[in-house]
Design a protein around this motif. Sequence first.
Motif, mmCIF file in Angstrom:
data_model
loop_
_atom_site.group_PDB
_atom_site.id
_atom_site.type_symbol
_atom_site.label_atom_id
_atom_site.label_comp_id
_atom_site.label_asym_id
_atom_site.label_seq_id
_atom_site.Cartn_x
_atom_site.Cartn_y
_atom_site.Cartn_z
ATOM 1 N N ASN A 80 18.162 1.303 5.105
ATOM 2 C CA ASN A 80 19.230 1.937 4.264
ATOM 3 C C ASN A 80 18.486 2.334 2.896
ATOM 4 O O ASN A 80 18.031 3.458 2.819
ATOM 5 C CB ASN A 80 20.281 0.850 4.063
ATOM 6 C CG ASN A 80 21.515 1.449 3.704
ATOM 7 O OD1 ASN A 80 21.607 2.884 3.600
ATOM 8 N ND2 ASN A 80 22.659 0.668 3.516
ATOM 9 N N SER A 81 18.582 1.739 1.871
ATOM 10 C CA SER A 81 18.142 2.090 0.534
ATOM 11 C C SER A 81 16.795 1.641 0.500
ATOM 12 O O SER A 81 16.089 2.217 -0.645
ATOM 13 C CB SER A 81 18.894 1.281 -0.490
ATOM 14 O OG SER A 81 18.594 -0.073 -0.347
ATOM 15 N N GLY A 82 16.077 0.961 1.309
ATOM 16 C CA GLY A 82 14.794 0.678 1.117
ATOM 17 C C GLY A 82 14.434 -0.629 0.444
ATOM 18 O O GLY A 82 13.248 -1.214 0.355
ATOM 19 N N ALA A 83 15.329 -1.101 -0.182
ATOM 20 C CA ALA A 83 15.407 -2.292 -1.147
ATOM 21 C C ALA A 83 14.791 -3.394 -0.274
ATOM 22 O O ALA A 83 13.770 -4.379 -0.625
ATOM 23 C CB ALA A 83 16.610 -2.768 -1.794
ATOM 24 N N THR A 84 15.567 -4.009 0.876
ATOM 25 C CA THR A 84 15.089 -5.247 1.625
ATOM 26 C C THR A 84 13.494 -4.802 1.977
ATOM 27 O O THR A 84 12.685 -5.884 1.972
ATOM 28 C CB THR A 84 15.885 -5.442 2.672
ATOM 29 O OG1 THR A 84 17.192 -5.239 2.218
ATOM 30 C CG2 THR A 84 15.570 -6.707 3.617
ATOM 31 N N LEU A 85 13.208 -3.704 2.746
ATOM 32 C CA LEU A 85 12.027 -3.522 3.209
ATOM 33 C C LEU A 85 11.071 -3.567 1.978
ATOM 34 O O LEU A 85 9.700 -4.126 2.410
ATOM 35 C CB LEU A 85 11.892 -1.984 3.882
ATOM 36 C CG LEU A 85 10.758 -1.967 4.996
ATOM 37 C CD1 LEU A 85 10.985 -3.127 5.990
ATOM 38 C CD2 LEU A 85 10.979 -0.679 5.773
ATOM 39 N N ILE A 86 11.294 -2.851 0.880
ATOM 40 C CA ILE A 86 10.236 -2.888 -0.112
ATOM 41 C C ILE A 86 10.006 -4.393 -0.571
ATOM 42 O O ILE A 86 8.603 -4.512 -1.031
ATOM 43 C CB ILE A 86 10.174 -1.752 -1.271
ATOM 44 C CG1 ILE A 86 9.121 -1.435 -1.710
ATOM 45 C CG2 ILE A 86 11.385 -2.455 -2.285
ATOM 46 C CD1 ILE A 86 9.170 0.126 -2.465
ATOM 47 N N TYR A 87 10.825 -5.064 -0.772
ATOM 48 C CA TYR A 87 10.641 -6.605 -1.344
ATOM 49 C C TYR A 87 9.778 -7.310 -0.374
ATOM 50 O O TYR A 87 9.018 -8.216 -0.625
ATOM 51 C CB TYR A 87 11.829 -7.110 -1.710
ATOM 52 C CG TYR A 87 12.482 -6.631 -3.176
ATOM 53 C CD1 TYR A 87 11.737 -7.117 -4.219
ATOM 54 C CD2 TYR A 87 13.390 -5.774 -3.147
ATOM 55 C CE1 TYR A 87 12.061 -6.704 -5.596
ATOM 56 C CE2 TYR A 87 13.741 -5.342 -4.529
ATOM 57 C CZ TYR A 87 13.084 -5.825 -5.527
ATOM 58 O OH TYR A 87 13.572 -5.087 -7.020
ATOM 59 N N GLY A 88 10.186 -6.969 0.874
ATOM 60 C CA GLY A 88 9.289 -7.640 2.098
ATOM 61 C C GLY A 88 7.972 -7.350 2.018
ATOM 62 O O GLY A 88 7.168 -8.205 2.277
ATOM 63 N N VAL A 89 7.810 -5.928 1.722
ATOM 64 C CA VAL A 89 6.286 -5.495 1.946
ATOM 65 C C VAL A 89 5.899 -6.085 0.732
ATOM 66 O O VAL A 89 4.703 -6.363 0.866
ATOM 67 C CB VAL A 89 6.642 -3.712 1.718
ATOM 68 C CG1 VAL A 89 5.000 -3.475 1.082
ATOM 69 C CG2 VAL A 89 6.739 -3.288 3.032
#
Length: 164
Positions: A98-107
């Motif tokens: 969606n916004s990319g927040a979850t994925l970027i913090y996971g990365v």
Amino acid sequence: MKNIILTNEEIIHKTKRISYQILETFVDEKEVVIAGIANSGYTFAQKISEELSKISDLKVVLCEVKINKQNPKDNITTSLQTSEYENKALVLVDDVLNSGATLIYGVKHFLDVPLSKFKTAVLIDRNHKKYPVKADFKGISLSTSLQEHIQVVFEKDNSYAYLS
């Protein structure tokens, strides 16, 4: 009224295609860690893991990643010890980008650990990113308005995604 954007059959097809893409990308690896973001991302990661095990000799290790989606800066935990994925190939999986927040913090969490190869996979990419993160493997790209929400429902024999 639910506006279905992916049927069970389409999700199965996209899971297979992503699994083959992962296999091609990690052809030189003996082992790959499929790290799914709880809850639906982990369910999608399980489906990818099952498919990868069917189509390859890769040792597939499943990992659950717990991120507080309301506050992704909170401590991130994984079902594996760091040593279990260190210097290995890893794919971080979520259901919807969606916004990319979850994925970027996971990365960011996995960047603290040396990995041999690191990729991301999502079932649906909404093209609404606030953060500079991309999915290396995606089932479908969909441009939606910010007011619309995408839900992925994983049920035993009837998974689907809809727009609300």
